[in-house]
Structures are given as C-alpha cells and as structure tokens.
Write a protein that holds these residues in place. Structure first.
Motif, mmCIF file in Angstrom:
data_model
loop_
_atom_site.group_PDB
_atom_site.id
_atom_site.type_symbol
_atom_site.label_atom_id
_atom_site.label_comp_id
_atom_site.label_asym_id
_atom_site.label_seq_id
_atom_site.Cartn_x
_atom_site.Cartn_y
_atom_site.Cartn_z
ATOM 1 N N LEU A 1 101.501 34.704 13.524
ATOM 2 C CA LEU A 1 102.192 33.493 13.071
ATOM 3 C C LEU A 1 102.015 33.212 11.584
ATOM 4 N N ASP A 2 101.329 34.096 10.847
ATOM 5 C CA ASP A 2 101.056 33.837 9.422
ATOM 6 C C ASP A 2 100.294 32.537 9.216
ATOM 7 N N ALA A 3 99.367 32.238 10.124
ATOM 8 C CA ALA A 3 98.549 31.034 9.975
ATOM 9 C C ALA A 3 97.594 31.193 8.795
ATOM 10 N N VAL A 4 97.089 30.062 8.342
ATOM 11 C CA VAL A 4 96.155 30.043 7.211
ATOM 12 C C VAL A 4 94.887 29.299 7.636
ATOM 13 N N VAL A 5 93.752 29.923 7.390
ATOM 14 C CA VAL A 5 92.464 29.344 7.773
ATOM 15 C C VAL A 5 91.902 28.584 6.571
ATOM 16 N N VAL B 1 102.589 22.734 20.353
ATOM 17 C CA VAL B 1 102.194 24.148 20.379
ATOM 18 C C VAL B 1 102.962 24.875 21.473
ATOM 19 N N ARG B 2 103.051 24.246 22.628
ATOM 20 C CA ARG B 2 103.717 24.913 23.765
ATOM 21 C C ARG B 2 105.186 25.205 23.493
ATOM 22 N N THR B 3 105.860 24.298 22.785
ATOM 23 C CA THR B 3 107.296 24.485 22.591
ATOM 24 C C THR B 3 107.615 25.251 21.303
ATOM 25 N N ARG B 4 106.843 25.005 20.253
ATOM 26 C CA ARG B 4 107.184 25.620 18.962
ATOM 27 C C ARG B 4 106.432 26.921 18.688
ATOM 28 N N TYR B 5 105.277 27.082 19.350
ATOM 29 C CA TYR B 5 104.469 28.294 19.141
ATOM 30 C C TYR B 5 103.946 28.802 20.492
ATOM 31 N N PRO B 6 104.857 29.128 21.427
ATOM 32 C CA PRO B 6 104.378 29.504 22.771
ATOM 33 C C PRO B 6 103.382 30.672 22.749
ATOM 34 N N VAL B 7 103.517 31.579 21.789
ATOM 35 C CA VAL B 7 102.585 32.705 21.711
ATOM 36 C C VAL B 7 101.141 32.211 21.592
ATOM 37 N N LEU B 8 100.970 31.092 20.923
ATOM 38 C CA LEU B 8 99.620 30.564 20.707
ATOM 39 C C LEU B 8 99.048 29.981 22.000
ATOM 40 N N VAL C 1 92.977 25.164 10.829
ATOM 41 C CA VAL C 1 93.906 26.286 10.762
ATOM 42 C C VAL C 1 95.303 25.691 10.611
ATOM 43 N N ASP C 2 96.032 26.135 9.595
ATOM 44 C CA ASP C 2 97.390 25.626 9.363
ATOM 45 C C ASP C 2 98.421 26.606 9.912
ATOM 46 N N LEU C 3 99.350 26.061 10.691
ATOM 47 C CA LEU C 3 100.481 26.853 11.168
ATOM 48 C C LEU C 3 101.685 26.551 10.292
ATOM 49 N N PRO C 4 102.379 27.586 9.777
ATOM 50 C CA PRO C 4 103.599 27.336 9.008
ATOM 51 C C PRO C 4 104.717 26.886 9.960
#
Lengths: 153, 333
Positions: free
Chosen positions: B172-176, B84-91, B218-221
């Motif tokens: 991030l266009d995540a899906v719940v 998460v820290r490297t690929r989705y820092p915003v999260l 929750v799925d992250l693309p």
C-alpha cells in the motif's frame, strides 16, 4: 507495587506485586482465582484466556503493571451464582472435557464468540477457537458444545 | 525469565529517553512477541517501558484522504475499522489472517511490524544463530528450513519476517512514522518497504531503526486502487499458522489493460518483498493469466531456494497468478 484491578465486577487490590509478573500469576496466586490455566506461558495455547476490558486476551502475556486500573473477567465470573453460563452448561452436557486443562480458556473464547456471533457457522467456530489448543485433541465434542450453546441462547 | 524493571511511559518523549538511555531497555506494547521471547531467553531486557497508554490508539483521517493509524491501535480494532475494511481490504484481510483472536486483541500496529522471525533456531537458545548471537553461524541453512527465505537471503541468515500486516503495508506504500533520540521533538518518516532490511552481513538488525526509536504511527496514502485489493496467505493449517507464502495485491484497470498494480510477498524473505519487477512487467498489459504468470516468473527469476523449500517458488508464482486473476475478475473472489 499495589495493583488495583476490577475482577469479575469487584474492585480488588494486591500488594507487593512485581509489575513484571503476569496478570495470570496475579489472578491465580494472589487473588485466589485458579480457573485460568497456566500451560504454555507463551500465548500459544489460550488456556489463560480472560476478558481484559471486555476483549479476550492471553493473560500470560499481560504484565501486571499493564492491568492497573482495568477490568478483568475470568472464567469464574461467567456463571450467575450457581447457574452456569449456557456455554459452561453445554460443555458439561456435551462432555467436551478430557483432561480439562484447556477448558476454561475455551469456555471464555466460546463465550466471546457467541456474544459477537450468536449463530456461528462451523467455520466461524473453528476460526474463533483457533487460538485455544486442546492437547487431548477433543475438538469434536468442543464443537458440539459450542453449537449446543448457540442453540440454547 | 531474568528480573527486569517495568515503567509506564506518560508521553512519547519520556519513553524514548528512557529506552535510549539504557542499552538493555525495550519498549513493551502488546507483549505477544517480546514476552514470549523473554520466557525463552531470546530477549533479556532489564527494563521494559510500557508504551500502551501513550495517545497513539486511534485511526484518524489525514488531509488529502489517507489514514493515520496510531502505533498502539490493536490489530483486531484496526481490522474492524470500517474505513480500513472498505478502502484497504488487503490490510484487514492480512490482519485477520495472523495469529489468534486473543493475540490480535493484544498486538499493536507498531509491535506487529517489529516482531521477530519465528525461525526455530532463533527461538532456541541452545542452537547457533547469527541473528541471536552474531558470528555463531546459521543452523537453518543446512537444517530445518521449510519456512525460510527464497529471496534476498545471505550466507549468514535465511530467516523470513513473519508479519502479515507489514506485507499489506508494503503493497500500500504506507509510511512509518518514527520518533527517536536523534529526532528531538520531531518525527521522521520511513516508507514501509524500507523499514525492514535484508540480512546481509548483519542479520541481527531486522530493521533500519536504532535503539530508542519508537514507532508512533503508520500513514496510509489515499490510494483509491486499494479498494480493489486482497491478501492471500498459504499455510499448513487453515488458521493460526505463519505463512509459507503470502501475497498482498491491488490492481487498477484502465480500459482493457492494467493501469497500475501493487504486489508484495510475505514468507519469502527477511523483509516484506515488494514485487517491483512483476509490477513493471504488468503495467499497460492485458489482465490475463499468461501475463500474470510471466510477471510472477520475472519476479522469482533470481529466487535461490534451499534444499527443502523449493516448493515455495511455484507456490509464490501460482499464488500471485491466482490473486491477480481474482482481482481482475477472471475468477470469483
């Protein structure tokens, strides 16, 4: 229900526990550990902070039923016998106590910070203690105490 | 606090059935919002079904490169996850900007999304509130509303959704993923941007979920552009405060222009606000401050601030500009 929980390294049991009562209530009223304080009861002030499975949480928000079978470490479990933990000793030495109600929660939060970050910056100390409110606003001495504890360890 | 029953769910099916079968039942996660609302009398469930020991407590890779975040993953564990820290820092940044350490250690992914507004009137049972008791009226519209909505509000409610996590997931266009009484053994998928709703005539409904619906993950693309993303939260204190305005954004540069961009705003509406107008204005344009400002103004053109929160419009505009400038190298991070 009968609640089984390990507190400060010792397996403990409490009977006739309502599973909806808080872990804080169990600790204070059933297990004789009044160190964790009951202040806001809404997770805002941090006075009830204890370790639950090794991470600090607000024990006022944890239902007794959720604590079943888990490990709790309270402020009473930080000292080794009569020897205070360096964080506790630093609070004493710095006079980082006014009314004292927030102190146990701050001691646990600072203890956790120094385990993870032995040499914290002031910014890191402030962030780590953000969830612990001192209504006397005695934050300067509290910061002194955490800095001193970091130097001592 | 009124008495209630407590039950620990052994599996998702049992949990869903237990809540679905009792109109007064609620799921219990970390308790950081529900339990304090029970103490305030805002929520009065007669049964809590504890879902914290269901097997939804891990972050797992998805085929194709995304991540599946279990609904029970604690906020602090998710923020510390290296992927998460490297690929989705915003999260990670959004999570760490919320609440305090003690609360992040308890709060779950699913519970964070379902937390309720911190509007003071919603939390004060002595004042009218359409969200708490539909038809009573909205005290905030003419009252203390510095923190309230500037976009998408209705005459019935001007509250904002308080989650930082939800703003990042929307960008991030995540899906719940949800399992409910209607879903049998299956699950259904709801885009994060469509989970929360605008208040309209029914401010009592925060989300599109029904009673007994349980968030399981929750799925992250894969979204490679998310490696260049950030979250900025503007608030009254440096820490432990809700957002006045927040911005989650990711940018992909293609040559000299913006190839793709994701922007979501927090603290401005009843739901995380995906800034689709600003995104459309920026695609294919050069990454400079004039473009960022024009895009932000396009997004905010329909803003309808209240008497005491007009400052949020320029604050949102300036924060969008600043975050985009930082992401595109106009200023250091």
């Amino acid at each position: 229900m009968r609640l089984n929980v390990t507190v400060n390294g010792r397996p403990r049991q409490a009977d006739d526990v309502w599973p909806g009562e808080s872990l804080l209530y169990v600790l204070r009223e059933r297990l004789g550990l009044p160190g964790s304080k009951n202040a806001c009861e809404q997770g805002e002030c941090g006075s009830c902070t204890v370790y639950l499975d090794d991470v600090p949480v607000c024990s006022c928000l944890v239902a007794a039923g959720q604590a079943e079978g888990r490990q709790v470490r309270t402020v009473e479990g930080l000292a080794e016998g009569d020897r205070l933990d360096p964080v506790q000793q630093s609070f004493v030495d710095a006079g980082a106590v006014q009314c004292g109600f927030c102190t146990p929660g701050l001691v646990v939060a600072a203890h956790d910070l120094l385990r993870r970050t032995p040499r914290p910056s002031d910014e890191e100390i402030r962030e780590a203690l953000a969830g612990n409110l001192c209504r006397c606003t005695g934050y300067e001495k509290i910061l002194d105490a955490v800095r001193t504890a970091a130097d001592a360890s | 606090m009124i008495p209630f029953d407590y039950r620990r769910a052994g599996d998702a099916e049992t949990a869903v059935a237990a809540v679905a079968g009792n109109p007064g039942a609620a799921f219990l996660g970390g308790g950081t919002n529900l339990v304090d609302h029970m103490k305030l009398g805002v929520a009065e469930p007669d049964l809590l079904v504890d879902v914290t020991r269901l097997p939804f407590d891990s972050v797992d890779p998805l085929p194709g490169g995304g991540l599946r975040i279990g609904a029970g993953v604690r906020n602090s564990d998710l923020a510390a996850d290296e992927r998460v820290r490297t690929r989705y820092p915003v999260l990670a940044e959004a999570l760490l900007s919320g609440a305090s350490g003690q609360l992040r250690n308890l709060a779950t992914t699913g519970g964070n999304l379902l937390q309720r507004t911190r509007c003071g009137y919603f939390q004060d049972v002595t004042t009218p509130c359409n969200k708490r008791r539909p038809g009573e009226g909205c005290s905030a519209r003419e009252g203390y509303h510095r923190y309230h909505a500037i976009l998408g509000a209705s005459p019935h409610c001007v509250a904002v959704h308080p989650s930082d996590l939800a703003v990042a997931l929307t960008a991030l266009d995540a899906v719940v993923r949800v399992r409910g009484p209607r879903d049998g053994h299956g699950e259904r998928a709801i885009p994060a941007a469509e989970l929360h709703r605008l208040p309209g005539e029914h401010p009592e409904w925060d989300t599109v979920l029904g009673h007994g619906d349980l968030i399981t993950a929750v799925d992250l693309p894969p979204l490679p552009m998310a490696a260049r993303s950030r979250y900025r939260k503007v608030r009254d204190r440096a820490s432990y405060a809700f957002a006045l305005v927040s911005v989650a954004a990711a940018v992909e540069l293609t040559g000299d222009v913006i190839g793709d961009v994701r922007i979501a705003l927090g603290g401005v509406a009843h739901k995380p606000w995906r800034a689709t107008l600003a995104e459309a204005a920026l695609r294919g344009r050069p990454p400079d401050r004039a473009e960022f400002r024009a895009a932000a103004e396009a997004e905010l053109a329909d803003a309808q601030p209240l008497r005491d929160n007009r400052f949020k419009v320029p604050m949102a505009r300036n924060t969008i500009v600043s975050v985009l400038a930082g992401l595109t190298g106009e200023e250091p991070r």
